[in-house]
Design an enzyme around this catalytic site. Sequence first.
Site, PDB file in Angstrom:
ATOM      1  N   GLU A  53       0.147 -13.508  38.434  1.00 16.63           N
ATOM      2  CA  GLU A  53       0.978 -12.906  39.157  1.00 16.63           C
ATOM      3  C   GLU A  53       2.284 -12.103  38.350  1.00 16.63           C
ATOM      4  OE1 GLU A  53       1.401 -12.228  42.294  1.00 16.63           O
ATOM      5  OE2 GLU A  53       0.141 -13.764  43.263  1.00 16.63           O
ATOM      6  N   ASP A  69       7.598  -8.126  45.551  1.00 15.32           N
ATOM      7  CA  ASP A  69       7.437  -9.373  45.113  1.00 15.32           C
ATOM      8  C   ASP A  69       8.580  -9.469  43.680  1.00 15.32           C
ATOM      9  OD1 ASP A  69       5.257  -9.719  46.889  1.00 15.32           O
ATOM     10  OD2 ASP A  69       3.909  -9.097  45.489  1.00 15.32           O
TER      11      ASP A  69
END
EC number: 3.2.1.17
Length: 146
Positions: A53, A69
């Site tokens: 991520e 995000d």
Amino acid sequence: MKTLLVLALLLLSVSVQAKVYDRCEFARILKKSGMDGYRGVSLANWVCLAKWESDFNTKAINHNVGSTDYGIFQINSRYWCNDGKTPKAVNACHISCKVLLDDDLSQDIECAKRVVRDPLGVKAWVAWRAHCQNKDVSQYIRGCKL
């Protein structure tokens, strides 16, 4: 005066630098925070998730269509945090997205725990599904003194 300006710019650049964790340091923090086995997610899976991520970068930001995000776990502003820009944001973690960008991982971890309590669980993270699910993730904590 010129010296003060240079000093101020140096201090500003230091304050906005990201903390990029070493995988073992990150694993130790997660373990200490009760993440190993939390909701059935192993420590190695958490470390794998963060690797893919954010590459363990606390200041990682990725813009999507209609949301963003944030942080080491790439917590999404549509559902989990409030960035003041995402329309109809839910803010299920009841936090500002800005706190996900500092070096203190406590709120990131609490929000990640909240995410996996939802029906999707760890599958909420696209990177986990693509890189960690049904894979041997033991390499992500191998050699770490846990």
